[in-house]
Scaffold this motif. Sequence first.
Motif, PDB file in Angstrom:
ATOM      1  N   SER A  43       0.845  -1.191   0.000  1.00 24.25           N
ATOM      2  CA  SER A  43       0.000   0.000   0.000  1.00 24.25           C
ATOM      3  C   SER A  43       0.887   1.250   0.000  1.00 24.25           C
ATOM      4  CB  SER A  43      -0.850  -0.043   1.268  1.00 24.25           C
ATOM      5  OG  SER A  43      -1.881   0.854   1.155  1.00 24.25           O
ATOM      6  N   LYS A  47       0.925   2.514  -7.052  1.00 22.32           N
ATOM      7  CA  LYS A  47       0.271   1.744  -8.126  1.00 22.32           C
ATOM      8  C   LYS A  47      -0.908   2.519  -8.735  1.00 22.32           C
ATOM      9  CE  LYS A  47      -0.684  -1.694  -5.309  1.00 22.32           C
ATOM     10  NZ  LYS A  47      -0.241  -1.091  -4.027  1.00 22.32           N
ATOM     11  N   SER A  49      -1.538   5.675  -8.458  1.00 23.39           N
ATOM     12  CA  SER A  49      -1.046   6.935  -9.033  1.00 23.39           C
ATOM     13  C   SER A  49      -0.521   6.707 -10.444  1.00 23.39           C
ATOM     14  CB  SER A  49       0.062   7.523  -8.158  1.00 23.39           C
ATOM     15  OG  SER A  49      -0.430   7.783  -6.868  1.00 23.39           O
ATOM     16  N   ASN A  61      -3.842  18.753  -7.267  1.00 26.18           N
ATOM     17  CA  ASN A  61      -2.575  19.025  -6.577  1.00 26.18           C
ATOM     18  C   ASN A  61      -1.376  18.313  -7.185  1.00 26.18           C
ATOM     19  OD1 ASN A  61      -3.620  16.540  -5.644  1.00 26.18           O
ATOM     20  ND2 ASN A  61      -2.352  16.649  -3.816  1.00 26.18           N
TER      21      ASN A  61
HETATM   22  P1  ATP Z   1      -2.884   1.135  -2.249  1.00 24.33           P
HETATM   23  O1  ATP Z   1      -2.351  -0.251  -2.480  1.00 24.33           O
HETATM   24  O2  ATP Z   1      -3.125   1.410  -0.816  1.00 24.33           O
HETATM   25  O3  ATP Z   1      -4.035   1.474  -3.123  1.00 24.33           O
HETATM   26  P2  ATP Z   1      -1.091   2.523  -4.044  1.00 24.33           P
HETATM   27  O4  ATP Z   1       0.108   1.700  -4.354  1.00 24.33           O
HETATM   28  O5  ATP Z   1      -2.179   2.563  -5.035  1.00 24.33           O
HETATM   29  O6  ATP Z   1      -1.654   2.104  -2.611  1.00 24.33           O
HETATM   30  P3  ATP Z   1      -1.123   5.403  -4.286  1.00 24.33           P
HETATM   31  O7  ATP Z   1      -2.529   5.555  -3.904  1.00 24.33           O
HETATM   32  O8  ATP Z   1      -0.751   5.596  -5.696  1.00 24.33           O
HETATM   33  O9  ATP Z   1      -0.548   4.002  -3.772  1.00 24.33           O
HETATM   34  O10 ATP Z   1      -0.291   6.426  -3.400  1.00 24.33           O
HETATM   35  C1  ATP Z   1       1.096   6.654  -3.571  1.00 24.33           C
HETATM   36  C2  ATP Z   1       1.515   7.790  -2.661  1.00 24.33           C
HETATM   37  O11 ATP Z   1       0.897   8.996  -3.092  1.00 24.33           O
HETATM   38  C3  ATP Z   1       1.089   7.594  -1.195  1.00 24.33           C
HETATM   39  O12 ATP Z   1       2.133   8.121  -0.411  1.00 24.33           O
HETATM   40  C4  ATP Z   1      -0.149   8.431  -1.083  1.00 24.33           C
HETATM   41  O13 ATP Z   1      -0.313   8.913   0.227  1.00 24.33           O
HETATM   42  C5  ATP Z   1       0.143   9.574  -2.040  1.00 24.33           C
HETATM   43  N1  ATP Z   1      -1.068  10.168  -2.648  1.00 24.33           N
HETATM   44  C6  ATP Z   1      -2.050   9.520  -3.320  1.00 24.33           C
HETATM   45  N2  ATP Z   1      -2.983  10.389  -3.773  1.00 24.33           N
HETATM   46  C7  ATP Z   1      -2.572  11.617  -3.378  1.00 24.33           C
HETATM   47  C8  ATP Z   1      -3.099  12.942  -3.544  1.00 24.33           C
HETATM   48  N3  ATP Z   1      -4.212  13.185  -4.225  1.00 24.33           N
HETATM   49  N4  ATP Z   1      -2.401  13.959  -2.992  1.00 24.33           N
HETATM   50  C9  ATP Z   1      -1.251  13.735  -2.312  1.00 24.33           C
HETATM   51  N5  ATP Z   1      -0.706  12.528  -2.138  1.00 24.33           N
HETATM   52  C10 ATP Z   1      -1.349  11.481  -2.654  1.00 24.33           C
END
Ligand code: ATP
Length: 322
Positions: A43, A47, A49, A61
């Motif tokens: 997490s 991914k 993003s 942002n």
């Molecule tokens: P998960 O498995 O929990 O879904 P993920 O691998 O999809 O996680 P992301 O959601 O892409 O991870 O987040 C990557 C990083 O970007 C994290 O540190 C998260 O807190 C940050 N993040 C995600 N969305 C935003 C946003 N809109 N503004 C600022 N930071 C963000």
Amino acid sequence: MPPLLELRNVKMYYSTSRGVVRAVDGISFRLNKGEAMALVGESGSGKSSLAFTIIRLLPRNVAEIGGEIFFYDDELGTIDLMKMSEEEIRRKIRWKKISMVFQASMNALNPVLRVRDQMIEPLVLHLGLSEDEALKISEEALRSVGLTKDVLMRYPFELSGGMKQRVVIAMAIMMKPKLIILDEPTSALDVITQANIMNLLKELKTKYNLSYILITHDIALASEIADKIGVMYAGKLVELAPADVFFYKPKHPYSQKLLAAVPTLREEKTIEYIPGDVPSLITPPSGCRFHPRCPYAIKGKCDKEEPVMKHIEESEVACWLY
Ligand code: ATP
Ligand code: SF4
Ligand code: MG
């Protein structure tokens, strides 16, 4: 044949009150037509993003976005999605060429709007189809996912979780895209329904020669469908390997840890946990971002120099051990 999708050094940073979050930090990979890539990682590794960057659905942002995202299409030729405007992406790419099943999207269906209205909305509003055309397309898409057209008149609260997820998948395939990005498509479902949905995805992949980027925490699930596996750690891709090679012989120490953390029913094994947390993406560790948690870290090297992706046999891996 050119690959369907090729990312070169793709970056996407968010700006927050605490600093810049380097969520996607220099990702490169290729995906071929008809190929499924599973994107795994803890997490917060970036991914979702990355998925939003590919399909350009970004929040306000965003601090920085860069790199190249080549998409090959018979009709449009090879295009760099990064060079397209929002408007062009919306008109030419989203739904038609690349669609997405969002994390928790089945629960995002509006409970008080009939399925019919939710399915035709993007077709009428974004793609300018007539209501009749949109309804015909919706009916056909529902049929492809094993639902009848009666579902159109139902409200989401009248459907089971599995049926809702089928509706969401029907929406993703209705414009016959080449690539579908699926973000945790089954994580809210029970195991039997999960298996049914995975079978449906396999079927659709073969039938329409679809490519998938399947984002999941569930490595066992990834093994069901993926032709290759991409492992993300703290905004970086650290390993990319054909699925069979990956499961047999993961190369990156983080990949090895991820696999060791997967329980199996058949053999008894001690499940390992990966010590420590995913690092901050505002001030990521120097050198290899995994070094504070890596049992093999080479002092003076791994904490200072960033490893680059290297081809090792059929895999690509970013680690100084290779
Ligand atoms: P998960 O498995 O929990 O879904 P993920 O691998 O999809 O996680 P992301 O959601 O892409 O991870 O987040 C990557 C990083 O970007 C994290 O540190 C998260 O807190 C940050 N993040 C995600 N969305 C935003 C946003 N809109 N503004 C600022 N930071 C963000
Ligand atoms: Fe571990 Fe060093 Fe490889 Fe990073 S580069 S995974 S710290 S051995
Ligand atoms: Mg996510």
